[in-house]
Design a protein around this motif. Structure first.
Motif, PDB file in Angstrom:
ATOM      1  N   ALA A  83       7.774  10.086   2.066  1.00  0.00           N
ATOM      2  CA  ALA A  83       7.392  11.012   0.998  1.00  0.00           C
ATOM      3  C   ALA A  83       7.935  12.410   1.275  1.00  0.00           C
ATOM      4  CB  ALA A  83       5.877  11.044   0.843  1.00  0.00           C
ATOM      5  N   GLN A  84       7.850  12.857   2.513  1.00  0.00           N
ATOM      6  CA  GLN A  84       8.346  14.187   2.864  1.00  0.00           C
ATOM      7  C   GLN A  84       9.857  14.275   2.688  1.00  0.00           C
ATOM      8  OE1 GLN A  84       6.184  16.861   3.755  1.00  0.00           O
ATOM      9  NE2 GLN A  84       8.064  17.833   3.074  1.00  0.00           N
ATOM     10  N   TYR A 133       4.620   6.555  -2.006  1.00  0.00           N
ATOM     11  CA  TYR A 133       5.410   6.076  -0.863  1.00  0.00           C
ATOM     12  C   TYR A 133       4.507   5.503   0.215  1.00  0.00           C
ATOM     13  CZ  TYR A 133       8.745   8.739  -3.461  1.00  0.00           C
ATOM     14  OH  TYR A 133       9.514   9.211  -4.494  1.00  0.00           O
ATOM     15  N   ALA A 134       5.077   4.643   1.033  1.00  0.00           N
ATOM     16  CA  ALA A 134       4.326   3.938   2.071  1.00  0.00           C
ATOM     17  C   ALA A 134       4.008   4.827   3.268  1.00  0.00           C
ATOM     18  CB  ALA A 134       5.092   2.698   2.529  1.00  0.00           C
ATOM     19  N   VAL A 187       0.865  -1.177   0.000  1.00  0.00           N
ATOM     20  CA  VAL A 187       0.000   0.000   0.000  1.00  0.00           C
ATOM     21  C   VAL A 187       0.906   1.232   0.000  1.00  0.00           C
ATOM     22  CG1 VAL A 187      -1.745   1.274   1.287  1.00  0.00           C
ATOM     23  CG2 VAL A 187      -1.807  -1.219   1.235  1.00  0.00           C
ATOM     24  N   LEU A 188       0.702   2.093  -0.993  1.00  0.00           N
ATOM     25  CA  LEU A 188       1.524   3.300  -1.124  1.00  0.00           C
ATOM     26  C   LEU A 188       0.603   4.520  -1.225  1.00  0.00           C
ATOM     27  CD1 LEU A 188       4.014   1.893  -3.789  1.00  0.00           C
ATOM     28  CD2 LEU A 188       4.359   2.033  -1.313  1.00  0.00           C
ATOM     29  N   ARG A 237      -1.840  12.715   0.646  1.00  0.00           N
ATOM     30  CA  ARG A 237      -2.324  11.348   0.833  1.00  0.00           C
ATOM     31  C   ARG A 237      -3.380  11.083  -0.225  1.00  0.00           C
ATOM     32  NH1 ARG A 237      -2.246   7.517   5.073  1.00  0.00           N
ATOM     33  NH2 ARG A 237      -3.936   6.037   4.815  1.00  0.00           N
ATOM     34  N   ILE A 238      -3.308   9.941  -0.857  1.00  0.00           N
ATOM     35  CA  ILE A 238      -4.286   9.577  -1.881  1.00  0.00           C
ATOM     36  C   ILE A 238      -5.676   9.594  -1.273  1.00  0.00           C
ATOM     37  CG2 ILE A 238      -5.107   7.702  -3.391  1.00  0.00           C
ATOM     38  CD1 ILE A 238      -2.189   6.945  -3.803  1.00  0.00           C
ATOM     39  N   GLY A 239      -6.601  10.202  -1.987  1.00  0.00           N
ATOM     40  CA  GLY A 239      -7.977  10.290  -1.508  1.00  0.00           C
ATOM     41  C   GLY A 239      -8.278  11.556  -0.733  1.00  0.00           C
TER      42      GLY A 239
END
Length: 59
Positions: free
Chosen positions: A33-34, A27-28, A7-8, A53-55
């Motif tokens: 990611a930062q 990224y997980a 999950v990323l 974040r996705i979503g």
């Protein structure tokens, strides 16, 4: 989920000088990611990098 089953949910996004946005990577964790966004931002280019974040819409 990706094909590997990982999950990323965190994206690094880049905005160029013309206002166009591109996904740089997935990224997980937010911290991972930062770290990438900070690294890219530190190169001195005029592009803007941020983490989402996705979503969720952060901007």
């Amino acid at each position: 989920m990706t094909d590997s089953g990982a999950v990323l949910p965190w994206l690094v996004i880049r905005q160029d000088d013309n206002g166009n946005c591109y996904r740089v990577g997935r990224y997980a964790t937010e911290a991972e990611a930062q770290k990438i966004a900070d690294s890219l931002d530190g190169r001195g280019h005029k592009q803007l990098y941020w983490v989402e974040r996705i979503g969720r819409t952060a901007r």
